[in-house]
Enzyme design. Structure first.
Site, short mmCIF file in Angstrom:
data_model
loop_
_atom_site.label_atom_id
_atom_site.label_comp_id
_atom_site.label_asym_id
_atom_site.label_seq_id
_atom_site.Cartn_x
_atom_site.Cartn_y
_atom_site.Cartn_z
N HIS A 261 -8.27 -5.24 9.71
CA HIS A 261 -7.87 -4.89 8.34
C HIS A 261 -6.50 -5.48 8.02
CE1 HIS A 261 -5.77 -1.30 10.23
NE2 HIS A 261 -4.88 -1.65 9.33
N ASP B 272 0.83 -1.21 0.00
CA ASP B 272 0.00 0.00 0.00
C ASP B 272 0.86 1.25 0.00
OD1 ASP B 272 0.90 -0.26 2.70
OD2 ASP B 272 -0.95 -1.26 3.24
N GLU C 290 -9.97 -1.69 4.87
CA GLU C 290 -10.70 -1.40 6.09
C GLU C 290 -11.98 -2.23 6.17
OE1 GLU C 290 -9.21 0.29 8.22
OE2 GLU C 290 -8.49 2.26 7.57
#
Length: 261
Positions: free
Chosen positions: A138, A67, A143
């Protein structure tokens, strides 16, 4: 799903490093999935020490991070690109450009996300994905409420995630970006082997849901119950909510040595 309870973070790091080293022994050009956050750091320390000692080489390996924040200026010290370089990549012998990360400053975000998934596929897919888990279940920045089949995409961060991460931004929640790019749960699930690390009592409920709860977008990590090869490495504190804890211990005790993790 295999659950292994260890005495603490160092013992977990040794397990992770053993798995990575064994993979690279068998397949020197393996593709690694690299998580940021606190949970994997002891494992990266252990691998860096082994690399310095000549016990493992990443020279032919490739890596993909999970990410990245959207909107941070290039080179920001808390971008996940900078963090993974600082905490791991620069400490071992990856080749130049061998580790890729999502581009949070791309002018065309959807195109950049598609290109990232395409790059993982072109590399042959991830052989071993290292994951942490949030207290709300998560993984990466998927999420609660995330689609269980999601691909790399832009996501809005919850207020709690931004509060949790504000310690890296001088305690200023407003300095934490509100959006990120993240590999989706579907993307992550394509890795051939997943090792998830969790330590501390604050992760106990998330671990309980991950291992023994129903599969639900409310707890995104539960999608891993559908995966063929997941290893969950936890310390004693993170394991306190597991009802079948004695069974997991007995399974490990009786496991054949040749089987590995």
């Amino acid at each position: 799903m295999e659950v292994i309870v260890e005495s603490g973070a160092h013992a977990i790091a040794v397990r992770v490093a053993d798995a990575v080293c064994e993979l690279l022994r068998r397949k020197p050009d393996a593709v690694l999935g690299l998580a940021t956050g606190g949970s994997p750091l002891p494992s990266y320390d252990e691998l860096a020490e082994r690399c310095a000692a000549g016990l493992v080489s990443f020279a032919r390996a490739r890596g993909f991070t999970l990410d990245e924040y959207v909107g941070l200026p290039p080179g920001h010290p808390e971008s996940y690109r900078a963090v993974i370089d600082r905490e791991f990549v620069s400490r071992v012998d990856f080749g130049p450009g061998a580790v890729a990360a999502p581009d949070g400053s791309a002018p065309d975000i959807p195109a950049a996300c598609r290109a990232y998934d395409d790059a993982i596929s072109a590399a042959g897919g991830v052989d071993l994905q290292i994951l942490g888990i949030g207290a709300d279940g998560h993984i990466a920045f998927n999420e609660p409420g995330s689609s269980l089949s999601s691909r790399t995409r832009i996501k809005s961060l919850t207020r709690q995630t931004r509060v949790d991460n504000s310690r890296f931004f001088g305690g200023d929640v407003d300095a934490v970006p509100a959006h990120c790019l993240t590999q989706g749960l579907g993307t992550i699930s394509e890795a051939r082997h997943i090792i998830l690390v969790a330590t501390g009592a604050n992760k106990a409920e998330a671990v309980r849901q991950l291992v023994e709860g129903p599969i639900s977008a409310r707890w995104p990590a539960t999608v891993l119950q559908l995966h063929q090869h997941v290893t969950v490495l936890v310390d004693e504190a993170a394991a306190t909510g597991l009802e079948l804890l004695d069974y997991y211990r007995e399974t490990l005790r009786l496991k054949p040595d040749w089987q590995g993790i």
